[in-house]
Every structure is written in structure tokens, then in C-alpha cells.
Design an enzyme around this catalytic site. Sequence first.
Site, PDB file in Angstrom:
ATOM      1  N   SER A 187      19.718  -1.420  51.755  1.00 50.85           N
ATOM      2  CA  SER A 187      18.354  -0.914  51.613  1.00 50.85           C
ATOM      3  C   SER A 187      17.314  -2.022  51.422  1.00 50.85           C
ATOM      4  O   SER A 187      17.062  -2.786  52.345  1.00 50.85           O
ATOM      5  CB  SER A 187      18.341   0.093  50.462  1.00 50.85           C
ATOM      6  OG  SER A 187      17.185   0.860  50.494  1.00 50.85           O
ATOM      7  N   ASP A 192      11.502  -1.008  54.422  1.00 54.94           N
ATOM      8  CA  ASP A 192      12.578  -1.885  53.946  1.00 54.94           C
ATOM      9  C   ASP A 192      13.619  -1.971  55.071  1.00 54.94           C
ATOM     10  O   ASP A 192      13.357  -1.532  56.201  1.00 54.94           O
ATOM     11  CB  ASP A 192      13.165  -1.371  52.622  1.00 54.94           C
ATOM     12  CG  ASP A 192      13.792   0.000  52.753  1.00 54.94           C
ATOM     13  OD1 ASP A 192      13.498   0.699  53.745  1.00 54.94           O
ATOM     14  OD2 ASP A 192      14.582   0.381  51.873  1.00 54.94           O
ATOM     15  N   ASP A 232      16.386  -0.459  55.862  1.00 55.48           N
ATOM     16  CA  ASP A 232      16.962   0.746  56.488  1.00 55.48           C
ATOM     17  C   ASP A 232      15.920   1.836  56.720  1.00 55.48           C
ATOM     18  O   ASP A 232      16.267   2.955  57.102  1.00 55.48           O
ATOM     19  CB  ASP A 232      18.134   1.280  55.662  1.00 55.48           C
ATOM     20  CG  ASP A 232      17.711   1.777  54.290  1.00 55.48           C
ATOM     21  OD1 ASP A 232      16.722   1.243  53.740  1.00 55.48           O
ATOM     22  OD2 ASP A 232      18.365   2.695  53.760  1.00 55.48           O
ATOM     23  N   ASP A 256      14.097   3.854  54.989  1.00 55.32           N
ATOM     24  CA  ASP A 256      13.905   5.123  54.281  1.00 55.32           C
ATOM     25  C   ASP A 256      12.686   5.012  53.360  1.00 55.32           C
ATOM     26  O   ASP A 256      12.307   5.959  52.698  1.00 55.32           O
ATOM     27  CB  ASP A 256      15.160   5.583  53.520  1.00 55.32           C
ATOM     28  CG  ASP A 256      15.601   4.600  52.452  1.00 55.32           C
ATOM     29  OD1 ASP A 256      15.088   3.456  52.421  1.00 55.32           O
ATOM     30  OD2 ASP A 256      16.474   4.976  51.654  1.00 55.32           O
TER      31      ASP A 256
END
Length: 452
Positions: A93, A234, A236, A238
Site C-alpha cells: 500500500s 499510493d 495500490d 486505494d
Amino acid sequence: MFTVSGVRGVVGDSMTPEVALNLSTAFGSWLRKGSVVVGRDTRPSGEMLQRAVTAGLTSTGHDVIDVGVTPSPAVAYSTKIFQAVGGVIVSASHNPPEWNALKFLGPEGMPISESDVQAIRDQYTRSAFTYASWSSLGKVYPRDVTDAYIAAIIRNIDVEAVKRAAPSVVVDPGNGAGSLVTPYLLREIGCHVTTLNASVDGFFSRPIEPTWEALEDLARLVVALKADVGFAHDCDADRLVCVNDKGEVMPEDIGLAIIVDAFLTSGAGGVFVTNVASSLMFDDIAEKHGVKVVRTRVGEAYVAQKMVEVKALIGGEGSCGGIIMPQIHAARDGVLAAAKVTEILAKRGVRLSELVLQLPRYHSARGKVACSGVDAERAVKALKERYRGKPLDLTDGVKVHGRGEWVLVRPSGTEPVIRVMAEAKTPGRAQELCDRFLSEVSAILALKKGET
Ligand code: MG
């Protein structure tokens, strides 16, 4: 650490192919029969770890749908469309590049619950693996889900409104998995898109966590190009951070607040779910629309599960700026959030800097004290006693409410620290509250066991 947000470690140290293999073999042994989606972010260690995960899952008889490098929300979405029994995301993440992690999903891309995490951890610790026979091993099916995922988001966007406004947008995905999706999606709905840090070669041109300092280039580019808005993710994707038309990096909860306000305005009310650390701004917005706010522990998994329980149509965590809309999938989505903010700006014909002024505004301050898990629990217990007469929320740690302000003291789920967060009407008051509780925590920790 083994938590609902995944198992994290430094590559070559606490996160090795062997760890990834054993974790996914435990996950596969625990899962019911069916296929499992596996995807990853852009970290150089991702391919190695994904191969180990694939070996583990196929060894327990699960077919693997390999969606490759793609945002976490796209992995969650794939779990839903392929009717998989679970998913594994190889991504740390917002952590620095030397970190990586495995995050386990259930059906529909739902983050798995705490009790399920315990069960998997138990099987991992005991090496209680259930291997399939040679003739019933899983197979691997590579699939590109980018187009289907983009199409699913577009079905929930008023494309005509965006095309009419033709906004100019700068996207900084931080060389993460959002590079492969967000710029294409925004172009497809009619934006003029400029990208920054959007190559996926395993190098990271800015810190992965989209903090204010990390987004100086994005802010400058928005101003230089006279763009309407800037978006950052970020690794990933999300999470979403917005930069307004004046080149100011907005706090992470602004995007979520704008989306929730617009969503509730459309009459799609009911209930809004967020965590105890999210701003009072959400209570004000919900109150305006006559909608109830339900608060959970900090962590996407808790928010997502509560949303199912109370049948909420929208939710999210203020601190992460991603939204959860179960009609698309059950996980936090920064790509969807970028499309939604763009749509709202286009439909309302306002600039982000103006729209933000219409939101209720609070100020926050935060700090942390290093301590063990046991000491953190001891400090929380002592504060509960000390503030017994006050309005308390014990959903996660201890939260002391005042009029238009609060302080939350909670043990971190990802680090050996106790976190203190305060919110108030002015920055000075927020800092004062935060400092006061930081010193209270330090004082409690300095006492020996039994003296509190
Ligand atoms: Mg993330």
C-alpha cells in the site's frame, strides 16, 4: 504483523518467498473450494512474491486468476466478477518500496474479518496445510481486468456532464498501479489528462505515501498548467489525495467528504459508515441530509463489514480518502474516488477551491508514543478510568468527546505505538488537546504496572 489489513514485512527480511508461500498455503487450506484472484502493485518484489503465492494456492487445489499489476480495488472487483472464493493482493500500500505485504480478500472483494485472520494465522503457525493430490492441483489463468474495471466505474459516472466540462486534470499515481488505470479512465470520460510519475518500471520518483511534502511537484504542475484539479494515489491506488486549482494539497478526507455530500444530496441516503478517527465534518454533512453516521474501528475491513450489516450504500475512511461503494465492489477505491470528484466538479461547474469552502471545516493534530502492545492497552485502560464521567466512545481505544471536538487514543494496528489524534474548530485547540493527551499517555507509561 498479522492483521486485518494484511501481513507486512521488509523484503528479504520478514517478507520472503517462503513466508508468502506458507501464508498462501495456509489461506488456501482454510478457503473453501473455488478460484482465487491474485494481483499486485508495482514494487519490484511483487512478481517474486506473487509467484510464491500462486504456488501456495495451486498446491491446495485452487485455480488462480492472475490479474497481474493492477490497483487493489481492481483485484477486489475481479474477485466479484469472476465469482472467486477469495483474493490475494501483493501490496504494501503506502509503505516505502522495501516493504511488501499480502492482503487476503473474501468473496466480492470483501476484506476478511478478524476471526478469519485468526483462523488463517493459526493454520500458518501450525503449518496445518491441506495439499491437493497431483491430479487436482490448481491451474493458473492470466486475465487482464483493466478494461472491465474501468467500464464498471464509468457505468456509475455521468460521462456527458464530464465531457461538456472537459476538465483539465493532472494525475500523479506515484509510479504505482494506478498509473495503468486512472489516466486512461479520466481520458475516457472526457478529461484532458497530464500524468506525472506514471511509469511502472519499479522505480519511485516520490515517496509512495501521498503526503503533502511528496506532492510538491504535482501541486506545481497543476498551477503551471492552470489545471482544474490534481489527483495522487499510493502504490495500490486505494487512496486518493486531491490538489485544488490553486495548487493546494487538500487533506485526505476532503475527497471523501465531497463525494459523500453529493451522494447524499442525490437522495440515496440511508446510513453512512466511517471509522472513529474520521472527521466531525461527516456528522455535519450527514445531519444536513438527515442521514445517520455509523462509526467502526479503524481499518477498511471493519468499515466494509459494517456496511454490509447496516446495508449502507456508501462509506469510507477519512484518513485514506478512498470511498467504498458496494454496488461496484466491497473495498476502498481511490480510482473510483478520482472519477467521482471529477464528475461532481463538472456537474456543479465549480472549482475545487470554491467547493471546499462550502464544507464544514475542522482541524486535526496527531502524534504517537512508542510502546509495546501490553503497555498501550494499559494506557487505554487508565484513560478510560480517568475520563469515566465524560462522553466516551470505546469502539477503538478510547475517544473523549467535547463540544465540536474530540481526542482519540488507540494502539496502532500496524506499528508498536499508541496513536493520539485530536480534532477541533481551530488548529491551536486541536494541537493543545493532542499535546495534553500525549503527555498523559507518556506519564501513564512511565508509571510501573499496578500504579495506574
Ligand atoms: Mg493503499
